[in-house]
Design a protein around this motif. Structure first.
Motif, short mmCIF file in Angstrom:
data_model
loop_
_atom_site.label_atom_id
_atom_site.label_comp_id
_atom_site.label_asym_id
_atom_site.label_seq_id
_atom_site.Cartn_x
_atom_site.Cartn_y
_atom_site.Cartn_z
N ASP A 164 56.18 38.13 37.76
CA ASP A 164 56.88 37.35 38.81
C ASP A 164 56.24 36.09 39.24
O ASP A 164 55.32 36.02 39.61
N ASP A 165 57.16 35.09 38.71
CA ASP A 165 56.58 33.60 38.98
C ASP A 165 57.19 33.04 40.14
O ASP A 165 56.94 32.02 40.38
N GLU A 166 58.07 33.87 40.74
CA GLU A 166 58.66 33.21 42.19
C GLU A 166 57.74 32.63 43.10
O GLU A 166 57.79 31.74 43.62
N SER A 167 56.51 33.46 43.50
CA SER A 167 55.45 33.25 44.36
C SER A 167 54.88 31.56 43.86
O SER A 167 54.49 30.75 44.80
N LYS A 169 56.41 29.47 42.09
CA LYS A 169 57.40 28.32 42.26
C LYS A 169 57.63 27.64 43.78
O LYS A 169 57.77 26.71 44.39
N GLU A 170 57.47 29.12 44.75
CA GLU A 170 57.15 28.82 46.09
C GLU A 170 55.98 27.81 46.53
O GLU A 170 56.20 27.19 47.31
N SER A 173 56.63 24.21 45.65
CA SER A 173 57.51 23.74 46.46
C SER A 173 56.89 23.38 47.72
O SER A 173 56.90 22.38 48.30
#
Length: 257
Positions: A164-167, A169-170, A173
């Protein structure tokens, strides 16, 4: 003065201590693992376990290796009849809890440091088992083989791109929006994966160099940051507590505290 916001990129199951240290030192931790670790009962690990009585030495390079043995071979440490070397105090302390007292911990917590210790002690013509991840550098086995030792490598866990690479990417940002004050990296793969997930490596490298305090756990990870042209610092002793102590010292010094 506001609390420094510190990004932690190490695997989630290894990040608790780092986050606790950040909070204790007066900061706020943001966890964004750029690496997942998965224990595996590989054929090479099965062979190592089957032939453990032939070993003169076994080398543990990380706590995850010990996790693998506890998961797949919980009795492995009960009758281990060979000498034990470890890289790092953390790995050593975990083995102590297993009732295993390491015979050798190098002062320099790197593969190079362990090879140097073996060389100085003239440990040659031995059979040495090294359970580890397949993606590890070849510095340790090659160095020990050059000392005329027989090295048996066993894959004990996999170092994976984060599921899960969303963290991450966040986190990127937040870095772009100046919401992160410092970032830490604890292995070469944490750096490589961080930049694989990002878009526009050059811009991000510039932000890490100019807008953030970037801290590596040691020179091996630091060399990878050099590849991305990221300015960084690392402690004299290559541990997470020492890395965090250095980070907060630099932060206080640069902010007049």
């Amino acid at each position: 003065m506001k609390k420094p916001v510190v990004a932690i990129t190490r695997p989630a199951d290894r990040a608790k201590k780092a986050c606790e240290i950040v909070e204790k030192l007066g900061g706020s931790a943001v966890l964004a693992p750029t690496l997942d670790l998965k224990p595996v009962n590989s054929d090479s690990l099965k062979d190592l376990v089957k032939n453990k009585d032939s070993l003169d030495w076994i080398v543990f390079t990380s706590p995850t290796t010990i996790d693998s043995f506890n998961l797949f071979y919980p009795d492995f440490f009960n009758d281990l009849d060979c000498k034990v070397a470890v890289i790092g105090n953390k790995t050593g302390s975990i083995l102590e809890k297993q009732g295993i007292h390491p015979n050798l911990i190098p002062c320099d917590f790197t593969a190079e440091g362990l090879v140097e210790e073996f060389s100085q002690l003239n440990i040659r013509n031995k059979i040495i088992g090294i359970p580890r991840t397949a993606s590890a550098r070849d510095t340790l086995p090659k160095g020990l083989e050059e000392l005329d030792n027989e090295v048996i490598i066993a894959e004990a866990y996999k170092s994976l791109f984060p599921m899960d690479d969303e963290s991450v990417k966040e986190l990127i940002s937040k870095i772009e929006n100046s919401e992160i004050d410092a970032i830490t990296f604890t292995s070469p793969l944490t750096v490589h994966n961080f930049f694989k997930i990002s878009q526009g490596n050059e811009k991000l490298a510039g932000l890490l160099s100019d807008k953030l305090l970037t801290v590596a756990i040691g020179p091996i990870t630091g060399k990878v940051l050099d590849e991305y042209d990221v300015k960084h610092i690392y402690p004299d002793t290559y541990t997470v507590p020492d890395m965090m102590e250095l980070l907060f010292k630099e932060w206080r010094d640069s902010n007049g505290r």
